[in-house]
Design a protein around this motif. Structure first.
Motif, PDB file in Angstrom:
ATOM      1  N   THR A   8       7.195  -3.365  -8.290  1.00 24.24           N
ATOM      2  CA  THR A   8       7.065  -2.153  -7.486  1.00 24.24           C
ATOM      3  C   THR A   8       8.167  -1.176  -7.852  1.00 24.24           C
ATOM      4  N   SER A   9       9.327  -1.737  -8.139  1.00 27.45           N
ATOM      5  CA  SER A   9      10.498  -0.951  -8.512  1.00 27.45           C
ATOM      6  C   SER A   9      11.084  -1.523  -9.791  1.00 27.45           C
ATOM      7  N   ILE A  10      11.565  -0.658 -10.681  1.00 28.11           N
ATOM      8  CA  ILE A  10      12.195  -1.147 -11.909  1.00 28.11           C
ATOM      9  C   ILE A  10      13.481  -1.901 -11.592  1.00 28.11           C
ATOM     10  N   TYR A  11      14.007  -1.692 -10.380  1.00 26.26           N
ATOM     11  CA  TYR A  11      15.246  -2.383  -9.994  1.00 26.26           C
ATOM     12  C   TYR A  11      14.982  -3.813  -9.511  1.00 26.26           C
ATOM     13  N   GLU A  12      13.718  -4.118  -9.248  1.00 26.97           N
ATOM     14  CA  GLU A  12      13.365  -5.517  -8.956  1.00 26.97           C
ATOM     15  C   GLU A  12      13.717  -6.405 -10.145  1.00 26.97           C
ATOM     16  N   TYR A  13      13.425  -5.904 -11.345  1.00 24.83           N
ATOM     17  CA  TYR A  13      13.734  -6.692 -12.537  1.00 24.83           C
ATOM     18  C   TYR A  13      15.240  -6.884 -12.693  1.00 24.83           C
ATOM     19  N   GLN A  14      16.003  -5.858 -12.333  1.00 24.79           N
ATOM     20  CA  GLN A  14      17.461  -5.977 -12.423  1.00 24.79           C
ATOM     21  C   GLN A  14      17.955  -7.147 -11.567  1.00 24.79           C
ATOM     22  N   GLU A  15      17.346  -7.289 -10.376  1.00 24.83           N
ATOM     23  CA  GLU A  15      17.757  -8.382  -9.498  1.00 24.83           C
ATOM     24  C   GLU A  15      17.310  -9.732 -10.065  1.00 24.83           C
ATOM     25  N   ARG A  16      16.096  -9.813 -10.591  1.00 25.52           N
ATOM     26  CA  ARG A  16      15.623 -11.069 -11.156  1.00 25.52           C
ATOM     27  C   ARG A  16      16.490 -11.508 -12.348  1.00 25.52           C
ATOM     28  N   ARG A  17      16.883 -10.546 -13.148  1.00 22.94           N
ATOM     29  CA  ARG A  17      17.582 -10.866 -14.398  1.00 22.94           C
ATOM     30  C   ARG A  17      19.091 -10.991 -14.209  1.00 22.94           C
ATOM     31  N   PHE A  18      19.683 -10.110 -13.384  1.00 21.78           N
ATOM     32  CA  PHE A  18      21.144 -10.059 -13.298  1.00 21.78           C
ATOM     33  C   PHE A  18      21.697 -10.271 -11.892  1.00 21.78           C
ATOM     34  N   GLY A  19      20.816 -10.372 -10.877  1.00 27.10           N
ATOM     35  CA  GLY A  19      21.294 -10.618  -9.528  1.00 27.10           C
ATOM     36  C   GLY A  19      21.255  -9.394  -8.636  1.00 27.10           C
ATOM     37  N   LYS A  20      21.462  -9.644  -7.339  1.00 29.23           N
ATOM     38  CA  LYS A  20      21.344  -8.578  -6.340  1.00 29.23           C
ATOM     39  C   LYS A  20      22.387  -7.486  -6.525  1.00 29.23           C
ATOM     40  N   ALA A  21      23.610  -7.862  -6.910  1.00 26.25           N
ATOM     41  CA  ALA A  21      24.674  -6.863  -7.090  1.00 26.25           C
ATOM     42  C   ALA A  21      24.270  -5.825  -8.137  1.00 26.25           C
ATOM     43  N   SER A  22      23.622  -6.285  -9.211  1.00 25.79           N
ATOM     44  CA  SER A  22      23.169  -5.372 -10.264  1.00 25.79           C
ATOM     45  C   SER A  22      22.113  -4.411  -9.716  1.00 25.79           C
TER      46      SER A  22
ATOM     47  N   ASP B 102       0.834  -1.201   0.000  1.00 23.38           N
ATOM     48  CA  ASP B 102       0.000   0.000   0.000  1.00 23.38           C
ATOM     49  C   ASP B 102       0.872   1.255   0.000  1.00 23.38           C
ATOM     50  N   PHE B 103       1.959   1.215   0.757  1.00 23.95           N
ATOM     51  CA  PHE B 103       2.845   2.366   0.848  1.00 23.95           C
ATOM     52  C   PHE B 103       3.503   2.646  -0.501  1.00 23.95           C
ATOM     53  N   ALA B 104       3.930   1.580  -1.188  1.00 27.28           N
ATOM     54  CA  ALA B 104       4.683   1.740  -2.437  1.00 27.28           C
ATOM     55  C   ALA B 104       3.786   2.027  -3.636  1.00 27.28           C
ATOM     56  N   LEU B 105       2.565   1.448  -3.653  1.00 28.46           N
ATOM     57  CA  LEU B 105       1.711   1.558  -4.841  1.00 28.46           C
ATOM     58  C   LEU B 105       0.296   2.039  -4.545  1.00 28.46           C
ATOM     59  N   GLY B 106       0.018   2.418  -3.300  1.00 29.45           N
ATOM     60  CA  GLY B 106      -1.348   2.783  -2.967  1.00 29.45           C
ATOM     61  C   GLY B 106      -2.223   1.544  -2.917  1.00 29.45           C
ATOM     62  N   ASP B 107      -3.532   1.725  -2.915  1.00 31.37           N
ATOM     63  CA  ASP B 107      -4.441   0.573  -2.843  1.00 31.37           C
ATOM     64  C   ASP B 107      -5.039   0.227  -4.198  1.00 31.37           C
ATOM     65  N   LYS B 108      -4.396   0.699  -5.257  1.00 31.91           N
ATOM     66  CA  LYS B 108      -4.819   0.408  -6.631  1.00 31.91           C
ATOM     67  C   LYS B 108      -6.222   0.944  -6.944  1.00 31.91           C
ATOM     68  N   THR B 109      -6.605   2.033  -6.288  1.00 32.67           N
ATOM     69  CA  THR B 109      -7.901   2.649  -6.576  1.00 32.67           C
ATOM     70  C   THR B 109      -7.739   4.082  -7.093  1.00 32.67           C
ATOM     71  N   ILE B 110      -6.506   4.510  -7.293  1.00 34.21           N
ATOM     72  CA  ILE B 110      -6.266   5.886  -7.721  1.00 34.21           C
ATOM     73  C   ILE B 110      -6.646   6.031  -9.195  1.00 34.21           C
ATOM     74  N   PRO B 111      -7.468   7.014  -9.555  1.00 39.02           N
ATOM     75  CA  PRO B 111      -7.875   7.182 -10.960  1.00 39.02           C
ATOM     76  C   PRO B 111      -6.693   7.559 -11.855  1.00 39.02           C
ATOM     77  N   TRP B 112      -6.792   7.180 -13.112  1.00 43.15           N
ATOM     78  CA  TRP B 112      -5.684   7.384 -14.042  1.00 43.15           C
ATOM     79  C   TRP B 112      -5.349   8.856 -14.237  1.00 43.15           C
ATOM     80  N   TRP B 113      -6.377   9.731 -14.194  1.00 38.21           N
ATOM     81  CA  TRP B 113      -6.111  11.151 -14.433  1.00 38.21           C
ATOM     82  C   TRP B 113      -5.284  11.762 -13.302  1.00 38.21           C
ATOM     83  N   ALA B 114      -5.488  11.276 -12.063  1.00 34.94           N
ATOM     84  CA  ALA B 114      -4.689  11.774 -10.939  1.00 34.94           C
ATOM     85  C   ALA B 114      -3.231  11.334 -11.097  1.00 34.94           C
ATOM     86  N   ILE B 115      -3.038  10.086 -11.523  1.00 31.67           N
ATOM     87  CA  ILE B 115      -1.678   9.592 -11.753  1.00 31.67           C
ATOM     88  C   ILE B 115      -1.021  10.380 -12.886  1.00 31.67           C
ATOM     89  N   GLY B 116      -1.794  10.648 -13.943  1.00 32.90           N
ATOM     90  CA  GLY B 116      -1.252  11.417 -15.061  1.00 32.90           C
ATOM     91  C   GLY B 116      -0.818  12.810 -14.636  1.00 32.90           C
TER      92      GLY B 116
END
Length: 336
Positions: free
Chosen positions: A104-118, A35-49
């Motif tokens: 949640t973070s674009i760096y999560e993918y870095q860890e999945r693909r290349f490891g924690k050091a990346s 909830d802290f990182a992404l809210g509760d997924k109820t935020i309207p698209w125009w507010a995010i925009g």
């Protein structure tokens, strides 16, 4: 220093209080790290925009945009011509990848693909880069607030940082997005009050103003010069800035995380598309304002071009206008 006055302090104080109250209210709904990182997924698209737009429209844009076009004219808009192209590419390629992987973070993918050091290395680089960028925006904001209110730069830095920190910690991403919406409203109210006042306050009819500006080359929006030393050419906007903005909107955590808070993939795309097509017109307003100032002041030299709006607002004498401008600058800084 401008005499700020009770009314202006009231406007600025009300804005700050509203921001903190909103952060506290939203904070009551945060029950998990997600909830802290992404809210509760109820935020309207125009507010995010709107939030994504505000993130990139800083106090430097609000003050620096008119200062730049005051000297260069409408050709400054060239560096923003790439927005529709960039955002279409981001929506078609980057957004589905990030959203469908539940990141949640674009760096999560870095860890999945290349490891924690990346992940650690790239996260560290991003934080350093963002700290330097935010520091520049914060310092510029503090100097302007000192000019307006008389509060020392050091205290201005502490105030802006503390306010942004408090509502972010209390409400997480949802608080950031909704306070950005309020900040956008204040920022654009201030900008449109100024542009309406300048437009109607010209010493001659607007037809004559435009003729004079055209004669000085201030209305030439498309500079096709091949001179590499010129910054505001179509080629710089379409080629160089396309590559730059692709990295900003496709790989910047500040942008991506906001869109990941959307209800669905469709909403995430609409939020980003709103940013791409609305931002161009927002920057056009700031740039047009600088061109109109050039006509209003007849090209007069200023010691600091970034204070042109402030000089005009203090001369205009509308009660409460400087309070709105101070709140707008504060809003632009905190949203960035």
């Amino acid at each position: 220093m401008y005499e700020f006055g009770v009314l202006n302090w009231t406007i600025l104080g009300t804005y700050i209080a509203l921001t903190l109250v909103l952060g506290a209210f939203i904070g009551k709904r945060v029950t998990s790290a997600k909830d802290f990182a992404l809210g509760d997924k109820t935020i309207p698209w125009w507010a995010i925009g709107i939030s994504v737009v505000c993130t990139y429209v800083s106090a430097m844009s609000f003050l620096g945009g008119p200062a730049w076009s005051y000297k260069e004219g409408l050709s400054v808009i060239a560096i923003h011509l790439n927005y529709p192209l960039v955002i279409f590419f981001i929506v078609a390629v980057f957004m589905p990848f990030f959203y469908n992987n539940g990141l949640t973070s674009i760096y999560e993918y870095q860890e999945r693909r290349f490891g924690k050091a990346s992940r650690i290395t790239l996260s560290f680089i991003f934080l350093i880069k963002q700290a330097l960028s935010s520091a520049a925006v914060l310092y510029a904001t503090a100097m302007i607030l000192e000019f307006i209110t008389g509060i020392d730069v050091m205290y201005c830095i502490m105030i802006v940082t503390t306010i942004a920190l408090v509502y972010t910690v209390m409400g997480g991403m949802a608080a950031v997005i909704w306070t950005d919406v309020i900040q956008a409203l204040i920022l654009f109210v201030g900008a449109f009050i100024i542009i309406e006042a300048v437009w109607n306050g010209m010493p001659m009819p607007m037809t004559d103003v435009m003729v004079n500006l055209k004669e000085k080359g201030m209305t030439d929006a498309l500079n096709t010069s091949m001179n590499l030393s010129e910054v505001t050419t179509v080629w710089a906007g379409v080629i160089a800035m396309t590559m730059f903005h692709t990295t900003v909107y496709g790989g910047n955590q500040m942008m991506v995380q906001r869109c990941m808070a959307a209800k669905s993939m469709g909403d995430a795309k609409k939020a980003m598309l709103m940013m791409g097509y609305v931002a161009f017109f927002i920057y056009f307003v700031f740039i047009l304002l600088g061109v109109l100032f050039n006509a209003y002041y007849d090209g007069k030299e200023f010691d600091n071009g970034n204070t042109i709006i402030l000089h005009y607002a203090s001369e205009y004498g509308l009660p409460g206008l400087m309070g709105i401008i101070a709140a707008a600058i504060l809003a632009a800084s905190m949203s960035s």
